[in-house]
Structure formats: structure tokens, C-alpha cells
Design a protein around this motif. Structure first.
Motif, PDB file in Angstrom:
ATOM      1  N   VAL A 190      -3.333  46.561  39.241  1.00 30.29           N
ATOM      2  CA  VAL A 190      -4.021  47.539  38.914  1.00 30.29           C
ATOM      3  C   VAL A 190      -3.833  48.826  39.724  1.00 30.29           C
ATOM      4  O   VAL A 190      -3.811  50.178  39.114  1.00 30.29           O
ATOM      5  CB  VAL A 190      -5.605  47.252  38.939  1.00 30.29           C
ATOM      6  N   TYR A 191      -3.617  48.775  41.164  1.00 31.16           N
ATOM      7  CA  TYR A 191      -3.311  50.064  41.797  1.00 31.16           C
ATOM      8  C   TYR A 191      -1.934  50.479  41.390  1.00 31.16           C
ATOM      9  O   TYR A 191      -1.811  51.851  41.107  1.00 31.16           O
ATOM     10  CB  TYR A 191      -3.056  49.491  43.357  1.00 31.16           C
ATOM     11  N   THR A 192      -1.065  49.840  40.965  1.00 28.12           N
ATOM     12  CA  THR A 192       0.120  50.379  40.350  1.00 28.12           C
ATOM     13  C   THR A 192       0.109  51.181  39.043  1.00 28.12           C
ATOM     14  O   THR A 192       0.587  52.123  38.768  1.00 28.12           O
ATOM     15  CB  THR A 192       1.458  49.211  40.197  1.00 28.12           C
ATOM     16  N   VAL A 193      -0.845  50.630  38.310  1.00 26.59           N
ATOM     17  CA  VAL A 193      -1.209  50.998  36.827  1.00 26.59           C
ATOM     18  C   VAL A 193      -1.906  52.537  37.092  1.00 26.59           C
ATOM     19  O   VAL A 193      -1.534  53.437  36.519  1.00 26.59           O
ATOM     20  CB  VAL A 193      -2.254  50.188  36.148  1.00 26.59           C
ATOM     21  N   LEU A 194      -2.846  52.628  37.886  1.00 24.74           N
ATOM     22  CA  LEU A 194      -3.475  53.794  37.963  1.00 24.74           C
ATOM     23  C   LEU A 194      -2.740  54.797  38.718  1.00 24.74           C
ATOM     24  O   LEU A 194      -2.904  55.883  38.383  1.00 24.74           O
ATOM     25  CB  LEU A 194      -4.520  53.650  39.207  1.00 24.74           C
ATOM     26  N   SER A 195      -1.686  54.468  39.538  1.00 28.15           N
ATOM     27  CA  SER A 195      -0.811  55.451  40.149  1.00 28.15           C
ATOM     28  C   SER A 195       0.218  56.011  39.267  1.00 28.15           C
ATOM     29  O   SER A 195       0.734  57.340  39.085  1.00 28.15           O
ATOM     30  CB  SER A 195      -0.230  54.841  41.599  1.00 28.15           C
ATOM     31  N   ALA A 196       0.706  54.940  38.437  1.00 32.26           N
ATOM     32  CA  ALA A 196       1.771  55.333  37.639  1.00 32.26           C
ATOM     33  C   ALA A 196       1.280  56.183  36.491  1.00 32.26           C
ATOM     34  O   ALA A 196       2.004  56.799  35.705  1.00 32.26           O
ATOM     35  CB  ALA A 196       2.565  53.883  37.104  1.00 32.26           C
ATOM     36  N   THR A 197      -0.008  55.944  35.980  1.00 28.45           N
ATOM     37  CA  THR A 197      -0.540  56.845  35.045  1.00 28.45           C
ATOM     38  C   THR A 197      -1.545  57.842  35.311  1.00 28.45           C
ATOM     39  O   THR A 197      -2.111  58.402  34.645  1.00 28.45           O
ATOM     40  CB  THR A 197      -1.335  55.831  33.883  1.00 28.45           C
ATOM     41  N   ASP A 198      -1.507  58.461  36.649  1.00 28.03           N
ATOM     42  CA  ASP A 198      -2.343  59.156  37.263  1.00 28.03           C
ATOM     43  C   ASP A 198      -2.047  60.631  36.302  1.00 28.03           C
ATOM     44  O   ASP A 198      -0.786  61.292  36.670  1.00 28.03           O
ATOM     45  CB  ASP A 198      -1.841  59.270  38.686  1.00 28.03           C
ATOM     46  N   ALA A 199      -3.221  61.141  36.067  1.00 29.49           N
ATOM     47  CA  ALA A 199      -2.885  62.356  35.354  1.00 29.49           C
ATOM     48  C   ALA A 199      -2.521  63.449  36.037  1.00 29.49           C
ATOM     49  O   ALA A 199      -1.780  64.568  35.598  1.00 29.49           O
ATOM     50  CB  ALA A 199      -4.243  62.862  34.565  1.00 29.49           C
ATOM     51  N   LYS A 200      -2.904  63.495  37.311  1.00 29.58           N
ATOM     52  CA  LYS A 200      -2.469  64.579  38.155  1.00 29.58           C
ATOM     53  C   LYS A 200      -0.943  64.454  38.578  1.00 29.58           C
ATOM     54  O   LYS A 200      -0.152  65.683  38.619  1.00 29.58           O
ATOM     55  CB  LYS A 200      -3.245  64.386  39.446  1.00 29.58           C
ATOM     56  N   LEU A 269     -11.554  46.731  43.138  1.00 29.29           N
ATOM     57  CA  LEU A 269     -11.263  47.154  44.427  1.00 29.29           C
ATOM     58  C   LEU A 269     -10.011  48.167  44.353  1.00 29.29           C
ATOM     59  O   LEU A 269     -10.068  48.965  44.955  1.00 29.29           O
ATOM     60  CB  LEU A 269     -10.737  46.004  45.342  1.00 29.29           C
ATOM     61  N   ALA A 270      -9.055  48.068  43.486  1.00 28.67           N
ATOM     62  CA  ALA A 270      -7.961  48.783  43.138  1.00 28.67           C
ATOM     63  C   ALA A 270      -8.747  50.050  42.644  1.00 28.67           C
ATOM     64  O   ALA A 270      -8.019  51.105  43.102  1.00 28.67           O
ATOM     65  CB  ALA A 270      -6.776  48.334  42.174  1.00 28.67           C
TER      66      ALA A 270
END
Length: 287
Positions: A190-200, A269-270
């Protein structure tokens, strides 16, 4: 000359393909506007075809995911000699490769979650509404059940005699070991998903949206390499539930809670780590 530099600067802000990438874009953050959080309830979604289309995409993606991966597991487990099969590395590649392909195919329709834990993490990050999150989770679980069911339909005897691809804590490990493995493994995903799809990041690095499925699939591959010997690797409650329902043996149900509690804790947590530490959203100054 000064006027020409000003024109270039304005042009770079206006046209996204001309924006600086990588570390050169760090100073451009002031041009980025944080998108508003998704509303908790979105009644209008229920009247939109795109809402149901996204749910169908999640169903189909999870169906294909279970079909390919459980077949791969069956091919490895049934053989007396692992040297004649793809082995654990092949199983890990099957899971990671399918996630890479399916996220690439469905990201533009549903976001390519294919996992209730990912959906839960994105819900906590306010990337989608509760209405959509619940709908996605239901469709993911139904797709997983159908995918495992098709595998069993091919060779019922072989399926049932080789564990059905169900997740259980392996002998020699405690339930606490299994829970910890699921929490950490899902955190990585989930940390990878959030980082890879980060709008910023998408706003300043034009290559990020194109490459997003690759690190997500690779994270799934690496987590499977590490935790297959412990739990068979769940990190996806729909995958674990689908296999358990179709296999339907007592020992598969005994540990089922681990493959729901662990991934949801890891996803939470992620999400908190990414929003609070990486993005520092609660600490951003307000105008």
C-alpha cells in the motif's frame, strides 16, 4: 532576453509535458494544488454508469488474478520435484506480473485496486468515497471466488488434494508470525501504491503515471518471495477469501482472520505514514 525567459517559465507552467521532472521540479511545488479529499458519501455515484463500470472492472481483474495465480500455485504444489516447476520464484512472478498487467489495464477505469486492503488504504487517504470503497470490496471478493472456482472446476481432485491455493500459517510459525508477515507485507504494497499514484508526483514528474503499475507489481513480487514460506502470502483479503471459500476446509478457515486483520492494519499504517510523514498534509500551512 529577460522577457523570453519569462515566456518560457510561463509556458512550462501551462503545458504539463514541458514541466521539469525529477529533482529539478522540487522548487515548483508552489504551483501544485492539493486536490480536495473525496467525500465520505457520494449518493450521485449510484446513478452513474462509470461507477458500475469500475466495479465490473474490479470484478474481472480480480477474477483473472485468482485464475492465473491459483493455477500457478497448483502447478508447483502438485509436482514431487520443485526443480521441474517454476518454484516459489515463479509463483511470486505470477502474482507480481498479473498485478502489473491488471493495474495497467484497469487503472484508467477503476484505479486498478484488485485488493480490498489497497481500497481500504486509499479510503483512509480520502482518495475515494466509502460508497465506492464498499462496492469495490464486494466486487473484488466475488471476482476472487469465481476465479478460484474456475480453477477447481478444471481438476477438482487435484485442487482439493493440493491445498487449493488457500492461505494458512505454515508449520513452525505462530499465528503472531503470520499476522506480522501480513501487516508488513501489506504495508509495503500500500505504501508503494500511494507513492506511485501520488498526485503531487504526477504533477511534476510526467513519467510517473506511466510507470505506476511497474513498482506496484514489483512490490507484490518481492513480498511474495519473502512471505510465501510463512503464510503463502495473502496481503489481499479477497484472494484469501476466494481460495478459502472454494477450498472450504477447516484449516483454511482457522487462520482466515489473519488474512483480513493483517492486511487492513498494514494498509492503515501505510496510509497514515504516507499522509503524515511523507506528504506532511496535517502540517501544511493554511493561507
Amino acid at each position: 532576453m529577460e522577457g523570453k525567459e519569462e515566456d518560457v517559465r510561463l509556458g512550462a507552467n501551462k503545458f504539463s509535458e514541458r514541466q521539469p521532472i525529477g529533482t529539478a521540479a522540487q522548487s515548483q511545488d508552489k504551483d501544485y494544488k492539493e486536490p480536495p479529499p473525496a467525500p465520505l458519501f457520494e449518493p450521485g455515484e449510484l446513478q452513474s454508469w462509470s461507477f458500475y463500470r469500475a466495479g465490473i472492472a474490479e470484478f474481472m481483474a480480480t477474477f483473472l488474478f485468482l485464475y492465473i495465480t491459483i493455477l500457478t500455485v497448483m502447478g508447483v504444489v502438485k509436482s514431487n520435484s520443485k526443480c521441474s516447476t517454476v518454484g516459489i520464484q515463479g509463483i511470486a512472478w505470477a502474482f507480481g506480473g498479473m498485478i502489473f498487467a491488471l493495474v495497467y489495464c484497469t487503472a484508467g477505469i477503476s484505479g486498478g485496486h484488485i485488493n480490498p486492503a489497497v481500497t481500504f488504504g486509499l479510503l483512509l487517504a480520502r482518495k475515494l468515497s466509502l460508497t465506492r470503497a464498499v462496492f469495490y470490496m464486494v466486487m473484488q471478493c466475488l471476482g476472487a471466488i469465481c476465479g478460484a472456482g474456475v480453477v477447481k472446476g478444471f481438476q477438482k481432485g487435484l485442487y482439493e488434494s493440493n491445498g487449493g491455493g488457500a492461505n494458512v500459517v505454515a508449520p513452525g510459525y505462530t499465528k503472531g508470525d503470520g499476522l506480522g508477515a501480513e501487516i508488513i507485507g501489506t504495508f509495503v504494497l500500500v505504501y508503494t501504491v500511494l507513492s506511485a499514484t501520488d498526485a503531487k508526483r504526477n504533477a511534476r514528474d510526467s513519467h510517473v503515471p506511466i510507470l505506476a503499475p511497474l513498482p506496484i507489481g514489483f512490490a507484490v513480487f518481492l513480498v511474495h518471495l519473502a512471505t510465501i514460506p510463512i503464510t503463502g502470502t495473502g496481503i489481499n483479503p479477497a484472494r484469501s477469501l476466494g481460495a478459502a471459500i472454494i477450498y472450504n476446509k477447516d484449516h483454511a478457515w482457522d487462520d482466515q482472520w489473519i488474512f483480513w486483520v493483517g492486511p487492513f492494519i498494514g494498509a492503515a499504517l501505510a496510509s497514515i505514514y504516507h499522509q503524515v510523514v511523507i506528504r506532511a498534509i496535517p502540517f501544511k500551512s493554511r493561507p
